[in-house]
Write an enzyme that holds these catalytic residues in place. Structure first.
Site, PDB file in Angstrom:
ATOM      1  N   SER A   1       0.908  -1.250   0.054  1.00  0.00           N
ATOM      2  CA  SER A   1      -0.078   0.129   0.051  1.00  0.00           C
ATOM      3  C   SER A   1       0.846   1.043  -0.006  1.00  0.00           C
ATOM      4  O   SER A   1       1.920   1.308   0.661  1.00  0.00           O
ATOM      5  CB  SER A   1      -0.853   0.099   1.333  1.00  0.00           C
ATOM      6  OG  SER A   1      -1.424   1.288   1.635  1.00  0.00           O
TER       7      SER A   1
ATOM      8  N   TYR B   1      -1.204  -0.934  10.531  1.00  0.00           N
ATOM      9  CA  TYR B   1      -1.283  -1.289   9.124  1.00  0.00           C
ATOM     10  C   TYR B   1      -0.145  -0.328   8.310  1.00  0.00           C
ATOM     11  O   TYR B   1       0.540  -1.315   7.708  1.00  0.00           O
ATOM     12  CB  TYR B   1      -2.513  -0.852   8.483  1.00  0.00           C
ATOM     13  CG  TYR B   1      -2.898  -1.049   7.182  1.00  0.00           C
ATOM     14  CD1 TYR B   1      -2.846  -2.348   6.697  1.00  0.00           C
ATOM     15  CD2 TYR B   1      -2.716  -0.073   6.203  1.00  0.00           C
ATOM     16  CE1 TYR B   1      -2.841  -2.694   5.338  1.00  0.00           C
ATOM     17  CE2 TYR B   1      -2.993  -0.426   4.932  1.00  0.00           C
ATOM     18  CZ  TYR B   1      -3.015  -1.827   4.486  1.00  0.00           C
ATOM     19  OH  TYR B   1      -3.318  -1.987   2.958  1.00  0.00           O
TER      20      TYR B   1
END
Ligand SMILES: NC(=O)c1ccc[n+]([C@@H]2O[C@H](COP(=O)([O-])OP(=O)(O)OC[C@H]3O[C@@H](n4cnc5c(N)ncnc54)[C@H](OP(=O)(O)O)[C@@H]3O)[C@@H](O)[C@H]2O)c1
Length: 155
Positions: A62, A78
């Site tokens: 990401s 995350y």
């Protein structure tokens, strides 16, 4: 080809992913899937990949893991898990540099899946485009890079 796509965001209620109140159990859980899981699956698959003609490994990361971008919501389990995934991908690319296995990370963009509560702007089909591109690179293609549909993402 191996596409390590499985990933979780982790709980974020009650400050669980605010760095100042970070819940270490959440951090462990997120790392277990997003990083350790990739290592487990990759190492289990490597003997098979070595036997393939044009093997490719794609780790779905990401842009939230890009240290310089400061993008997306602040999620202190995350985002660092994807930073570490990027780093471990670079380690694999370096270790496998003398083989025909190309290892890269891809970012699907902000995609309408369960992960985002189906609220994001891109379709799952659009999200898979980078995985398909990196999984079908020609021999001599990039190694150890971080890409989205537009091209290279800064680390
Ligand atoms: N959606 C976005 O906007 C976005 C943005 C950037 C990056 N990403 C990355 O793209 C990847 C796919 O995300 P997504 O949006 O498709 O997420 P998703 O809709 O939540 O799907 C995640 C998938 O991973 C599987 N999974 C989760 N934990 C697992 C585990 N421990 N072992 C095996 N499978 C596991 C889930 O299986 P079950 O359903 O069986 O649990 C599910 O199939 C992830 O790595 C995510 O971090 C997504």
């Amino acid at each position: 080809m191996l596409v390590n796509n499985a990933g979780i965001g982790g709980r974020a209620d009650n400050g669980a992913q605010d760095p100042t109140t970070l819940d270490l159990d959440v951090l462990r859980t997120v790392l277990d899937t997003n990083v350790f899981g990739v290592v487990r699956v990759t190492n289990a698959m490597l003997p098979l990949l070595h036997r393939a003609e044009s093997p490719r490994i794609v780790n779905m990361s990401s842009n939230m893991g890009a240290l310089g971008l400061h993008t997306g919501p602040q999620l202190a389990a995350y985002a660092p898990s994807k930073t570490m995934l990027n780093s471990i991908t670079a380690q694999y690319a370096r270790r496998l540099a003398e083989t025909n296995i190309l290892v890269n990370t891809g970012c699907p963009g902000y995609v309408a899946t369960e992960f985002t509560g189906f609220a994001a702007s891109r379709t799952p089909e659009q999200g898979t485009a980078i995985a398909i591109r990196l999984a079908t690179l020609s021999d001599g293609g990039p190694r150890g890079g971080f890409f989205d549909e537009e091209g290279s993402i800064p680390w």
